[in-house]
Design a protein around this motif. Sequence first.
Motif, short mmCIF file in Angstrom:
data_model
loop_
_atom_site.label_atom_id
_atom_site.label_comp_id
_atom_site.label_asym_id
_atom_site.label_seq_id
_atom_site.Cartn_x
_atom_site.Cartn_y
_atom_site.Cartn_z
N VAL A 46 -49.32 -68.91 0.15
CA VAL A 46 -50.01 -67.59 0.44
C VAL A 46 -49.69 -67.19 1.57
O VAL A 46 -49.80 -67.94 2.58
N PRO A 47 -49.31 -65.95 1.91
CA PRO A 47 -49.00 -65.55 3.42
C PRO A 47 -50.15 -65.86 4.49
O PRO A 47 -51.22 -65.78 4.03
N ASP A 48 -49.92 -66.12 5.70
CA ASP A 48 -51.03 -66.53 6.57
C ASP A 48 -51.95 -65.25 6.63
O ASP A 48 -53.24 -65.32 6.89
N ALA A 49 -51.46 -64.12 6.83
CA ALA A 49 -52.36 -63.11 7.06
C ALA A 49 -53.36 -62.90 5.87
O ALA A 49 -54.50 -62.59 6.18
N ALA A 50 -52.93 -63.27 4.63
CA ALA A 50 -53.82 -62.95 3.38
C ALA A 50 -54.81 -64.25 3.56
O ALA A 50 -55.97 -63.99 3.31
N ARG A 51 -54.37 -65.33 4.16
CA ARG A 51 -55.29 -66.75 3.85
C ARG A 51 -56.43 -66.23 5.03
O ARG A 51 -57.72 -66.73 5.01
N PRO A 67 -68.52 -53.05 -5.13
CA PRO A 67 -68.51 -52.09 -6.22
C PRO A 67 -67.78 -52.56 -7.45
O PRO A 67 -66.51 -53.01 -7.38
N THR A 68 -68.12 -52.41 -8.64
CA THR A 68 -67.19 -52.66 -9.87
C THR A 68 -65.71 -52.21 -9.70
O THR A 68 -64.76 -52.98 -9.95
N GLN A 69 -65.53 -50.87 -9.24
CA GLN A 69 -64.36 -50.14 -9.02
C GLN A 69 -63.40 -51.07 -8.02
O GLN A 69 -62.27 -51.03 -8.11
N GLY A 70 -63.97 -51.44 -7.13
CA GLY A 70 -63.28 -52.33 -6.00
C GLY A 70 -63.83 -51.98 -4.52
O GLY A 70 -64.51 -50.92 -4.37
N ALA A 71 -63.42 -52.64 -3.85
CA ALA A 71 -63.85 -52.25 -2.25
C ALA A 71 -63.13 -51.16 -1.83
O ALA A 71 -61.83 -51.28 -1.96
N ALA A 72 -63.68 -50.20 -1.07
CA ALA A 72 -63.05 -48.88 -0.78
C ALA A 72 -61.96 -49.26 0.11
O ALA A 72 -61.03 -48.45 -0.27
N PRO A 73 -61.72 -50.01 1.02
CA PRO A 73 -60.69 -50.06 2.00
C PRO A 73 -59.32 -50.28 0.93
O PRO A 73 -58.41 -49.87 1.23
N LEU A 74 -59.48 -51.30 0.20
CA LEU A 74 -58.50 -51.73 -0.84
C LEU A 74 -58.03 -50.53 -1.59
O LEU A 74 -56.84 -50.44 -2.05
N LEU A 75 -59.00 -50.05 -2.01
CA LEU A 75 -58.79 -48.91 -3.14
C LEU A 75 -57.88 -47.59 -2.47
O LEU A 75 -57.08 -47.14 -3.08
N GLN A 76 -58.35 -47.43 -1.10
CA GLN A 76 -57.75 -46.39 -0.48
C GLN A 76 -56.48 -46.78 -0.07
O GLN A 76 -55.38 -45.97 -0.32
N ARG A 77 -56.06 -48.07 0.10
CA ARG A 77 -54.91 -48.17 0.57
C ARG A 77 -53.88 -48.51 -0.61
O ARG A 77 -52.58 -48.25 -0.43
N LEU A 78 -54.35 -48.82 -1.80
CA LEU A 78 -53.63 -48.90 -3.07
C LEU A 78 -53.27 -47.40 -3.56
O LEU A 78 -52.08 -47.34 -3.91
N GLY A 79 -54.17 -46.66 -3.32
CA GLY A 79 -53.98 -45.00 -3.70
C GLY A 79 -52.87 -44.77 -2.85
O GLY A 79 -51.97 -44.10 -3.39
N VAL A 282 -61.13 -62.24 -2.05
CA VAL A 282 -59.58 -62.19 -2.30
C VAL A 282 -59.29 -60.55 -2.06
O VAL A 282 -58.17 -60.13 -2.00
N GLN A 283 -60.28 -59.61 -2.31
CA GLN A 283 -60.07 -58.27 -2.20
C GLN A 283 -59.77 -58.10 -0.52
O GLN A 283 -58.95 -57.39 -0.26
N ALA A 284 -60.26 -58.58 0.30
CA ALA A 284 -60.19 -58.52 1.71
C ALA A 284 -58.71 -59.08 2.02
O ALA A 284 -57.84 -58.92 2.69
N ALA A 285 -58.38 -60.41 1.24
CA ALA A 285 -56.98 -60.89 1.38
C ALA A 285 -55.98 -59.86 1.03
O ALA A 285 -54.96 -59.82 1.53
N GLY A 286 -56.05 -59.40 -0.14
CA GLY A 286 -55.17 -58.30 -0.64
C GLY A 286 -54.83 -57.14 0.20
O GLY A 286 -53.64 -56.79 0.35
#
Length: 388
Positions: A46-51, A67-79, A282-286
């Motif tokens: 796994v990349p250092d930044a994710a770990r 939230p079941t939908q996912g963490a807001a920062p990750l949702l925003q970034r993926l969108g 893991v969502q933070a890592a993603g």
Amino acid sequence: MAFDPTALISDRAHAIDASGIRRAFDLAAKLDDPINLSIGQPHFDVPDAARHAASAAIDSGRNGYTPTQGAAPLLQRLGQHLANEFPATLGDQSGATPGPLGLPEDTGLLITSGVSGALVLALLACAQPGDEVVMPDPGFVMYGHLTRMAGATPVPIDTYPDFQLTADRVEAAITDHTKMVILNSPGNPTGVVTPPDQCRKLYDLCQDRGVLLVTDEIYDAFCYEPFASPAAVGRNLLILRGFSKTYGMTGWRLGYAAGPKPLIEQMAKLQQYTFVCAPSMVQAAGLAAIDVHMSAEIDAYRQKRDRVVERLTPHYTLTPPGGAFYAFPEVPKHLGMTGSQFIEHAINTKKLIVIPGSVFSQRDTHFRISFAADDDALERGLDALVEL
């Protein structure tokens, strides 16, 4: 009546065989110094930044539910990522009213526990007894089993010898009971990539027939020729992607699904009662992983692909893989062996572990190798296959 735990097992569970891939894992653990080309996961870490992001989330106490939908920062970034990749259908050029995630208002986004988790939710949300789900043969081992778990009927489409799930092949299999078509490109176990014209034809066919097109793009980063997605054609489909393969995070279980909002809402509701949410750290890592460039790893796998094709083509019938990290050669006919017999022979004589094609297909004529291995193991495996 005496207690009998076997009498409690459901027909649903009995209908599913233990994974042939898992059996290979177990066998590898028992052999002394095996040549293991069976495992479908990157051999890099796994990349250092994710770990570091995962560790920081744990250390700072972000260990509860998201939230079941996912963490807001990750949702925003993926969108944002999807809108940038598919501007004509999901971005500014789509002409649709944008929603809060930067995607069209009619498009939903859900963080899932891996792409496998997304597949479970999609099938539970859409498929029921009497429905049919069209899928490639050979294809990922989970598709048929998860379809049966949902109570529906898998309809495998014979794609030999080029392994392309073409619109013509799919159209011949669609009936009034067809609910879903699953496309996997780049594909497991073949590594075949669906070209842009076929993506468009499949999308148009599914739209015309009122069928959901599910595009499993877990290997999208591992593409050694131009990658095409039906999501570039239109919005009314379900995109499944994940972090497991691209960033070597297979055990971390992080994926996402984007598609029609009513479907995503039902998948999110089902996630509440199954997975609850993807692991928080893991969502933070993603979120950190998205900005890591994996070009060096992808280039290294391209070279491994080239080596596999170079070494095996003189001895095996092989469709060159355009993506992922698999090859799916045919057992030479003059050997007079099925795929399963060839695998047993390879284990007994060379300590070489690969996967019989029957795990992925109704045929037992081929076998899958994974070149997600270090160069030494790969060369030893290729030497063994040439000798065999």
